[in-house]
Design a protein around this motif. Structure first.
Motif, PDB file in Angstrom:
ATOM      1  N   ALA A   1       0.849  -1.194   0.000  1.00 10.38           N
ATOM      2  CA  ALA A   1       0.000   0.000   0.000  1.00 10.38           C
ATOM      3  C   ALA A   1       0.888   1.249   0.000  1.00 10.38           C
ATOM      4  N   ILE A   2       0.463   2.258  -0.750  1.00 11.80           N
ATOM      5  CA  ILE A   2       1.233   3.502  -0.891  1.00 11.80           C
ATOM      6  C   ILE A   2       0.340   4.693  -0.580  1.00 11.80           C
ATOM      7  N   SER A   3       0.872   5.605   0.239  1.00 10.27           N
ATOM      8  CA  SER A   3       0.141   6.849   0.501  1.00 10.27           C
ATOM      9  C   SER A   3       0.927   8.029  -0.058  1.00 10.27           C
ATOM     10  N   TYR A   4       0.195   9.010  -0.559  1.00 13.46           N
ATOM     11  CA  TYR A   4       0.776  10.231  -1.113  1.00 13.46           C
ATOM     12  C   TYR A   4       0.485  11.396  -0.175  1.00 13.46           C
ATOM     13  N   GLY A   5       1.385  12.366  -0.155  1.00 13.13           N
ATOM     14  CA  GLY A   5       1.165  13.597   0.577  1.00 13.13           C
ATOM     15  C   GLY A   5       1.764  14.761  -0.195  1.00 13.13           C
ATOM     16  N   LEU A   6       1.173  15.932  -0.054  1.00  6.92           N
ATOM     17  CA  LEU A   6       1.621  17.121  -0.781  1.00  6.92           C
ATOM     18  C   LEU A   6       2.465  18.028   0.104  1.00  6.92           C
ATOM     19  N   SER A   7       3.467  18.665  -0.514  1.00  5.83           N
ATOM     20  CA  SER A   7       4.272  19.669   0.181  1.00  5.83           C
ATOM     21  C   SER A   7       4.599  20.794  -0.792  1.00  5.83           C
ATOM     22  N   GLY A   8       5.084  21.904  -0.258  1.00  5.88           N
ATOM     23  CA  GLY A   8       5.478  23.025  -1.107  1.00  5.88           C
ATOM     24  C   GLY A   8       4.313  23.945  -1.423  1.00  5.88           C
ATOM     25  N   ASN A   9       4.324  24.498  -2.638  1.00  5.20           N
ATOM     26  CA  ASN A   9       3.341  25.500  -3.066  1.00  5.20           C
ATOM     27  C   ASN A   9       2.134  24.851  -3.736  1.00  5.20           C
ATOM     28  N   PHE A  10       1.473  23.933  -3.036  1.00  4.47           N
ATOM     29  CA  PHE A  10       0.319  23.266  -3.628  1.00  4.47           C
ATOM     30  C   PHE A  10      -0.961  24.032  -3.341  1.00  4.47           C
ATOM     31  N   THR A  11      -1.953  23.782  -4.189  1.00  4.37           N
ATOM     32  CA  THR A  11      -3.250  24.451  -4.088  1.00  4.37           C
ATOM     33  C   THR A  11      -4.339  23.433  -3.743  1.00  4.37           C
ATOM     34  N   ILE A  12      -5.521  23.938  -3.475  1.00  4.92           N
ATOM     35  CA  ILE A  12      -6.673  23.061  -3.220  1.00  4.92           C
ATOM     36  C   ILE A  12      -6.949  22.203  -4.453  1.00  4.92           C
ATOM     37  N   LYS A  13      -6.769  22.788  -5.645  1.00  2.00           N
ATOM     38  CA  LYS A  13      -6.979  22.018  -6.875  1.00  2.00           C
ATOM     39  C   LYS A  13      -5.966  20.883  -6.992  1.00  2.00           C
ATOM     40  N   ASP A  14      -4.713  21.102  -6.595  1.00  5.50           N
ATOM     41  CA  ASP A  14      -3.706  20.037  -6.620  1.00  5.50           C
ATOM     42  C   ASP A  14      -4.135  18.871  -5.730  1.00  5.50           C
ATOM     43  N   VAL A  15      -4.664  19.195  -4.546  1.00  6.44           N
ATOM     44  CA  VAL A  15      -5.160  18.148  -3.635  1.00  6.44           C
ATOM     45  C   VAL A  15      -6.271  17.368  -4.325  1.00  6.44           C
ATOM     46  N   TYR A  16      -7.193  18.084  -4.974  1.00  8.25           N
ATOM     47  CA  TYR A  16      -8.292  17.435  -5.686  1.00  8.25           C
ATOM     48  C   TYR A  16      -7.764  16.514  -6.788  1.00  8.25           C
TER      49      TYR A  16
END
Length: 199
Positions: free
Chosen positions: A57-72
């Motif tokens: 199983a793999i989980s992803y997470g965001l860092s840096g200059n991300f936006t709400i759209k990037d999360v979506y």
């Protein structure tokens, strides 16, 4: 209709079917790949690329200059991939320290014409990359709109094991997708590759 046939087909038959689709698609692309190798002088890079799946199983997470759209976009990617493979192998973590693969949206401080020519680092000649050694996806945060989404999904495709294809018709992972920025979804060939990797 697709769901009906999926339920009826046995697992071994599904694997055989996916292998057949892959071999038919690959044979249809063989002449185009040979032509492109000759024209572009790219040698064996189109043939000598491996498909490597993520183990476990793999989980992803965001860092840096991300936006709400990037999360979506990332969450949508995860839902689509889990739907294609038929089980929840990929997930999203709000906490970057819990993520197996970090998705960093940042600027490339070395991006200029000189560094692009000599490819002094990964970001100087690209809008994004996936490093399997560091388990990180990097996407240039200066990108915007559909191009940003396309690069993000393309690099996430690499993170699940997909590689470039020389066939223009193979969609988002095509080596030509940089030229056609309207491509934003996986092709049937790429979906077959995902099923093959994770079945």
């Amino acid at each position: 209709i697709y769901l009906f046939f999926t339920i009826l087909l046995s697992t071994s038959f599904k694997i055989a079917l996916v292998k057949s689709i892959l071999s038919i698609t690959v044979s249809n692309c063989f002449l185009l790949q040979s032509f492109l190798q000759y024209q572009l002088g790219k040698g064996d890079q189109y043939f000598e690329t491996l498909l490597e799946k993520q183990d476990g199983a793999i989980s992803y997470g965001l860092s840096g200059n991300f936006t709400i759209k990037d999360v979506y976009v990332v969450k949508k990617f995860i839902n689509v991939i889990n739907s294609i493979i038929g089980f929840d192998n990929f997930s999203y973590s709000e906490n970057i320290s819990d993520a197996d693969i970090e998705i960093n949206l940042g600027t490339c401080l070395t991006k200029n014409a000189w560094n692009s020519i000599f490819e002094t680092d990964l970001c100087s000649s690209a809008n994004g990359y996936f490093s399997s050694e560091d388990m990180i996806v990097w996407v240039d945060s200066d990108l915007y709109g559909l191009n940003r989404d396309r690069v993000l999904i393309h690099e996430l495709g690499h993170s699940i094991g997909l590689n470039h294809s020389a066939c223009k018709t193979t969609g988002l992972m095509s080596s030509h997708s940089n030229r056609d920025q309207s491509i934003i979804s996986f092709s049937n060939f790429e979906i077959a590759q995902i099923k093959f990797l994770y079945s």
